[in-house]
Structures are given as structure tokens and as C-alpha cells.
Design a protein around this motif. Structure first.
Motif, PDB file in Angstrom:
ATOM      1  N   TRP A 137       0.808  -1.227   0.000  1.00  0.00           N
ATOM      2  CA  TRP A 137       0.000   0.000   0.000  1.00  0.00           C
ATOM      3  C   TRP A 137       0.842   1.279   0.000  1.00  0.00           C
ATOM      4  O   TRP A 137       0.302   2.368  -0.136  1.00  0.00           O
ATOM      5  CB  TRP A 137      -0.938   0.022   1.217  1.00  0.00           C
ATOM      6  N   HIS A 138       2.142   1.132   0.188  1.00  0.00           N
ATOM      7  CA  HIS A 138       3.073   2.292   0.217  1.00  0.00           C
ATOM      8  C   HIS A 138       2.699   3.316   1.286  1.00  0.00           C
ATOM      9  O   HIS A 138       2.988   4.506   1.131  1.00  0.00           O
ATOM     10  CB  HIS A 138       3.127   2.981  -1.159  1.00  0.00           C
ATOM     11  N   ILE A 139       2.059   2.869   2.349  1.00  0.00           N
ATOM     12  CA  ILE A 139       1.667   3.805   3.409  1.00  0.00           C
ATOM     13  C   ILE A 139       2.881   4.198   4.252  1.00  0.00           C
ATOM     14  O   ILE A 139       2.909   5.271   4.845  1.00  0.00           O
ATOM     15  CB  ILE A 139       0.539   3.191   4.263  1.00  0.00           C
TER      16      ILE A 139
ATOM     17  N   ASP B   9       5.511   5.264   3.133  1.00  0.00           N
ATOM     18  CA  ASP B   9       6.002   6.522   2.543  1.00  0.00           C
ATOM     19  C   ASP B   9       5.446   7.738   3.288  1.00  0.00           C
ATOM     20  O   ASP B   9       6.104   8.770   3.397  1.00  0.00           O
ATOM     21  CB  ASP B   9       5.587   6.637   1.063  1.00  0.00           C
ATOM     22  N   GLU B  10       4.220   7.606   3.769  1.00  0.00           N
ATOM     23  CA  GLU B  10       3.567   8.687   4.502  1.00  0.00           C
ATOM     24  C   GLU B  10       4.333   8.994   5.798  1.00  0.00           C
ATOM     25  O   GLU B  10       4.512  10.148   6.165  1.00  0.00           O
ATOM     26  CB  GLU B  10       2.113   8.269   4.779  1.00  0.00           C
ATOM     27  N   PHE B  11       4.801   7.937   6.463  1.00  0.00           N
ATOM     28  CA  PHE B  11       5.589   8.126   7.689  1.00  0.00           C
ATOM     29  C   PHE B  11       6.967   8.696   7.367  1.00  0.00           C
ATOM     30  O   PHE B  11       7.490   9.538   8.084  1.00  0.00           O
ATOM     31  CB  PHE B  11       5.746   6.810   8.458  1.00  0.00           C
ATOM     32  N   GLN B  12       7.554   8.196   6.266  1.00  0.00           N
ATOM     33  CA  GLN B  12       8.897   8.664   5.916  1.00  0.00           C
ATOM     34  C   GLN B  12       8.900  10.150   5.543  1.00  0.00           C
ATOM     35  O   GLN B  12       9.883  10.849   5.764  1.00  0.00           O
ATOM     36  CB  GLN B  12       9.449   7.848   4.744  1.00  0.00           C
ATOM     37  N   ALA B  13       7.794  10.604   4.926  1.00  0.00           N
ATOM     38  CA  ALA B  13       7.732  11.999   4.482  1.00  0.00           C
ATOM     39  C   ALA B  13       7.195  12.929   5.574  1.00  0.00           C
ATOM     40  O   ALA B  13       7.137  14.137   5.373  1.00  0.00           O
ATOM     41  CB  ALA B  13       6.859  12.100   3.229  1.00  0.00           C
ATOM     42  N   ALA B  14       6.806  12.362   6.706  1.00  0.00           N
ATOM     43  CA  ALA B  14       6.257  13.190   7.795  1.00  0.00           C
ATOM     44  C   ALA B  14       7.383  13.613   8.745  1.00  0.00           C
ATOM     45  O   ALA B  14       8.387  12.908   8.867  1.00  0.00           O
ATOM     46  CB  ALA B  14       5.199  12.400   8.564  1.00  0.00           C
ATOM     47  N   PRO B  15       7.208  14.768   9.409  1.00  0.00           N
ATOM     48  CA  PRO B  15       8.263  15.243  10.324  1.00  0.00           C
ATOM     49  C   PRO B  15       8.226  14.521  11.661  1.00  0.00           C
ATOM     50  O   PRO B  15       7.955  15.125  12.692  1.00  0.00           O
ATOM     51  CB  PRO B  15       7.932  16.728  10.467  1.00  0.00           C
ATOM     52  N   ILE B  16       8.469  13.228  11.620  1.00  0.00           N
ATOM     53  CA  ILE B  16       8.474  12.456  12.879  1.00  0.00           C
ATOM     54  C   ILE B  16       9.827  11.780  13.056  1.00  0.00           C
ATOM     55  O   ILE B  16      10.500  11.441  12.078  1.00  0.00           O
ATOM     56  CB  ILE B  16       7.338  11.400  12.932  1.00  0.00           C
TER      57      ILE B  16
ATOM     58  N   ASN C 238      16.189   4.124   9.147  1.00  0.00           N
ATOM     59  CA  ASN C 238      16.898   4.806   8.046  1.00  0.00           C
ATOM     60  C   ASN C 238      17.251   3.848   6.914  1.00  0.00           C
ATOM     61  O   ASN C 238      17.410   4.262   5.770  1.00  0.00           O
ATOM     62  CB  ASN C 238      18.177   5.470   8.562  1.00  0.00           C
TER      63      ASN C 238
ATOM     64  N   ARG D 174      15.038   3.545   3.665  1.00  0.00           N
ATOM     65  CA  ARG D 174      15.121   4.460   2.519  1.00  0.00           C
ATOM     66  C   ARG D 174      15.882   3.781   1.389  1.00  0.00           C
ATOM     67  O   ARG D 174      16.839   3.050   1.623  1.00  0.00           O
ATOM     68  CB  ARG D 174      15.856   5.750   2.911  1.00  0.00           C
ATOM     69  N   ASP D 175      15.476   4.010   0.134  1.00  0.00           N
ATOM     70  CA  ASP D 175      16.131   3.375  -1.036  1.00  0.00           C
ATOM     71  C   ASP D 175      17.619   3.725  -1.058  1.00  0.00           C
ATOM     72  O   ASP D 175      17.981   4.868  -0.847  1.00  0.00           O
ATOM     73  CB  ASP D 175      15.539   3.917  -2.339  1.00  0.00           C
TER      74      ASP D 175
END
Lengths: 245, 277
Positions: A84-86, A88-95, A241, A244-245
Motif C-alpha cells: 500500500w506504500h503507506i 512513505d507517509e511516515f517517511q515523508a512526515a516530520p516524525i 533509516n 530508505r532506497d
């Protein structure tokens, strides 16, 4: 940070709420089969140290389920990551990594606790009533914390669903059978006991069984579970970390 | 503002990006145009923290994406080319979790979600499960989610891929509206019309490098204004003309089609390739 940890946890809980009936049925089926097959049918006449095999088996199943259900969070993370690539939402969030890992680990522990209530309920149906005091719950908490942390760490480094499945087959399944769930480890040869003593589940099942049967619990087992859990939480923290690709 | 300096990305021996230099000023609608595999999504993935760069430097709103990652992530919203919503959660729940990840209070989230759902004309769908929505509606929810925390930069990675023409036009109108409210938009696309219709400036990306960067009008003017297509045995042959009369005179012969020059012609003349294969 706390707000974001809660966000990660709340997402998992909302999904769990939607799947609750299926989840409970899924978590109940395997322990039920083990209780019927090993406890009731095969082990009916068997006794260890003056306790029935069902009384011996139930705490073992509690230890095993707290491991497998906490570890199962890895599958959910992988589905979110690869399908679902969800993630990605966490990776792009400031957390922070710590917020993410803490949220997922809490979700793993919650799953484990639910599974324990199911097993204890099944135990009542089979007429098994043991001692469920603070040490019993502490050992469960430590065991599920440890395996949920391991699950998050591994979910971050695997590259596919297939890798995840292999890890479960080679790490979790052997531990489930050899970690003191179904038989007393002290009946094995010394060299094998030493090897199995390295497994966290061996310490968890010993501690949980000791507490459930009202016996003294080896404090060293609880300390070992705590230290290993903290180490794995830190490993998971650094592994985020790696995703990440 | 988006600033990218000598950005490189290699996967083993394959160079996906070979040194991108770019500045997108605040409020601009910038399009990144190129064929599949040119490096468009890789650039966005690096800027949004999903992929590590091999070399270079980039900042968003003045914050370095590597050394000030958390602050940089507060600057943008992102819409990926795939729908990455929780299918088992409702529209409201998806947006609410996103707001909480960005540290928004409960009241703020509720008010902003209601406002955005009205903005994307989905106010009546707040309690609908994502899996029950059409592709176009899911895309609108991903745009609303990206805007929820009021970012100054919006990354749109192929935002209309897989959508039919009518829905695509609605999404374009929404993108225009967002840009007119002051948001910087970084759009990747391989739809020629999308870049022509929306962008203030367009960068042509080919094999991991920018081969041209200008306004759509200037990029097209470099080729001509009118084009004549002729279908030959060897394929389509195109000639370009500065004025319509010249082209019309040429068109007098049979089998020729007269049309305006587009960004595809500009890309083709620079790279020898088509954007839309």
C-alpha cells in the motif's frame, strides 16, 4: 513526539478495530488446536512435577502467543510498506525514528495482550485456572516488547514479503517449538539446554510459567528480557533509516 | 523555495540522476517533464525523504533535507503517483492521522479537514472507507491530505496518471487553484498538455539530467509555431514553421496535417525522443 507516537499507534488501532472479529478468530484458532491436540487428546494423562500437561502447556502458549502476535506487526508493516506504500507517509512526515518505532511496538504489544486474553479464556473453557499476578503480566509485557522491537527492526531491513516470510520460518517458528512452550527444556541434554538458554522465548516461557504456577521466578530471566528488548528497540530505531532506497 | 545543487543518485552502476541544478522560487508552478525512467520520481523521492541521494545538496524553504530533515519535512506536502491511503480507514481517519503526524491539535485537524473536504467537493464523503472510492476521488483525498498541514510546497508526482480526461481536467483546475493561493508546486508529468496548461516553467529531464529549462512558450518557440505532420512508411515526419502561411502553403499537398507546435516537439528536437512513448 508523544503526539506523533500516538498517531502511529492510533492508525494501527483503527485498522485493528476494523478487523477485530477476524483478528480474534485468527488469534484463537492455533492455541485452541494446540490445547485440543497436545493438551487434551495427547497429554491428558501426562504430568510434569505434579501438574497436568494442560496446566504446563497453557503458560507456554501464553509465552508463544505473546511472541508470535507481537512479531506479527512485521507483516502489517510490510504490507503497508511494499503493497500500500503507506510507509512513505511516515517517511515523508516530520516524525523521529523513535516516535515511529515506539508507535509500532506499542501496537505489537497490544496485539499480544489481546491474544493472551483469548488464551486465558480458552484455558477457562478447558478448566485451567492459574495465577495471573503482576509478575506474570510483566513477563508477558517484556516478551512482547522484545519481539515487537525485533519485528520493527526486521521489517525495516527486508526487501520483500518473501524475505519476511523466510525470517518468520527460520527465527520465530523454531523458537516457538524449542523455547519451552510444549516441553520442559531441563529434560534435554545439557549442551542443548545451553543453546536453548540463548533464546529469549526460553526465558519468557520459564518466567511466565513460574509466575502462573505460583513458583519463584528467576529474576535473571526478566533482566535478560529487559536488556534484550532495549537493545532491539535501539536496533529498530537505527534500522528505520535503512528503509530508505 | 526549492533549491537543488548537483543532485546525483546512482543505483549500483545505473545513474538515475547525474547532477541536477535547479531553483524553484516561492509561488511558482514548476513542471518536470520527461519520459518514464528519466529520473522524475527519483528527484521527488529524494526531496521528500524516501530515497537517499548519492551526492549533492537540496533545501526546502531554506532547510537542508539531510541535516534539517524534520524542519524540511514541515515545508511540503506530497502526492505520489500511486494512492498510498489506508484502504480500511475512512477519508476522515486518513486525514486525521496525517494531521496528528504533523503535530496538529484535534480541533485544528477537525476544522481543517472539514474545510479541505469542502474544497475538494467531498464534504459528504468524510465517513466513507477509502476502498469504496473511485480512483479520481482517491486522488482528490491524497491532494487534500497533502494540503492539510498548510505546506508552502506541494510535490505532485504524476498526479493524473491513470485518470480519464474529464477527471484529469478537474484535478488540473484544483492544482491551479492551489497555486493561485501562493503554494509552490513541483509537478512531475509525462503528459504534455498537463505541463503546457499548468506550468510557469518546465524542465525537460532526460536520462537523469536537465536538457532545457524555460517557460513552455519559450521552449516551444525554439522549434517554431506551426508543425506539419506527414505519415511516411518510415514513420511520422514533422516539419516546423515560424508562421502559419508558410505552413499552410506546405500543407496544400495531400496527406499533411497542420497543427500548433507543442512541448513534445520541443522535447523531441532536443533529445531525439518522445516524452509520451
Amino acid at each position: 513526539m508523544i503526539n506523533q507516537t500516538i498517531a502511529v499507534y492510533r492508525r494501527e488501532m483503527l485498522i485493528l478495530k476494523r478487523r477485530f472479529k477476524r483478528q480474534v478468530a485468527g488469534q484463537a484458532i492455533l492455541p485452541l488446536l494446540y490445547l485440543v491436540t497436545f493438551g487434551y487428546a495427547m497429554g491428558g494423562e501426562l504430568r510434569f512435577d505434579d501438574i497436568s500437561y494442560l496446566e504446563f502447556l497453557l503458560p507456554g502458549l501464553v509465552a508463544m502467543s505473546s511472541m508470535t502476535q507481537a512479531f506479527a506487526i512485521a507483516t502489517d508493516i510490510n504490507v503497508a510498506r511494499f503493497y500500500w506504500h503507506i510507509f512513505d507517509e511516515f517517511q515523508a512526515a516530520p516524525i523521529s525514528n523513535a516516535s515511529y518505532v515506539a508507535g509500532e511496538v506499542m501496537a505489537g504489544i497490544t496485539r499480544a495482550i489481546i491474544s493472551i486474553f483469548i488464551i486465558l479464556g480458552l484455558g477457562l473453557l478447558f478448566g485451567v485456572q492459574l495465577h495471573y499476578g503482576p509478575i506474570f503480566w510483566l513477563a508477558i509485557l517484556l516478551n512482547s516488547f522484545l519481539f515487537a522491537s525485533l519485528a520493527v527492526a526486521l521489517a525495516m531491513v527486508v526487501k520483500s514479503h518473501a524475505d519476511q516470510s523466510l525470517l518468520t520460518s527460520f527465527v520465530i517458528t523454531p523458537m516457538a517449538f524449542l523455547g519451552g512452550t510444549f516441553f520442559p527444556v531441563d529434560r534435554l541434554p545439557g549442551w542443548l539446554q545451553n543453546i536453548l538458554g540463548l533464546l529469549p522465548l526460553t526465558h519468557a516461557s520459564t518466567a511466565i510459567r513460574g509466575a502462573a504456577l505460583g513458583k519463584d521466578v528467576n529474576v535473571m530471566s526478566l533482566i535478560l528480557l529487559t536488556i534484550t528488548g532495549i537493545i532491539l528497540f535501539w536496533v529498530a530505531f537505527f534500522c528505520v533509516n535503512k528503509a530508505r532506497d | 523555495m526549492i533549491s537543488i545543487k548537483n543532485l546525483k543518485k546512482a543505483y549500483g552502476t545505473n545513474n538515475a540522476l547525474t547532477g541536477i541544478n535547479l531553483t524553484v522560487p516561492a509561488g511558482e508552478l514548476f513542471a518536470y517533464l520527461g519520459p518514464n525512467g528519466a529520473g522524475k520520481s527519483t528527484t521527488i523521492r529524494i526531496l521528500t525523504g524516501l530515497t537517499k541521494m548519492t551526492d549533492g545538496q537540496a533545501s526546502l524553504g531554506g532547510f537542508d533535507i539531510e541535516t534539517e530533515a524534520i524542519a524540511a519535512k514541515r515545508q511540503f506536502g506530497v502526492v505520489h503517483q500511486y494512492v498510498n491511503l489506508d484502504q480500511e480507514l475512512t477519508v476522515f481517519e486518513n486525514l486525521d492521522i496525517h494531521g496528528q503526524l504533523f503535530g496538529m491539535s484535534k480541533d485544528m485537524r477537525k476544522a481543517k479537514i472539514e474545510e479541505l473536504l469542502a474544497y475538494i467537493e467531498m464534504a459528504d464523503r468524510a465517513d466513507t472507507l477509502i476502498k469504496e472510492l473511485s480512483g479520481g476521488l482517491k486522488r482528490r483525498v491524497t491532494i487534500a491530505r497533502a494540503l492539510l498541514h498548510e505546506p508552502s510546497i506541494l510535490f505532485l508526482d504524476e498526479p493524473t496518471v491513470g485518470l480519464d480526461a474529464a477527471i484529469r481536467r478537474r484535478i488540473w483546475a484544483l492544482i491551479k487553484k492551489i497555486q493561485q493561493q501562493g503554494t509552490t508546486i513541483f509537478l512531475t508529468t509525462h503528459h504534455i498538455e498537463e505541463a503546457e496548461f499548468l506550468a510557469h516553467r518546465v524542465a525537460f529531464l532526460d536520462e537523469g539530467r536537465i536538457v532545457a529549462l524555460d517557460s513552455p512558450a519559450r521552449l516551444m518557440a525554439g522549434v517554431g509555431t506551426w508543425a506539419i505532420d506527414q505519415l511516411k512508411d518510415s514513420g511520422m515526419e514533422t516539419r516546423y514553421f515560424k508562421d502559419r502561411e508558410q505552413a499552410a502553403a506546405f500543407q496544400a499537398e495531400d496527406g499533411f496535417t497542420l497543427r500548433r507546435v507543442n512541448l513534445e516537439d520541443a522535447f523531441l528536437s532536443l533529445t531525439g525522443k518522445k516524452v509520451q512513448a
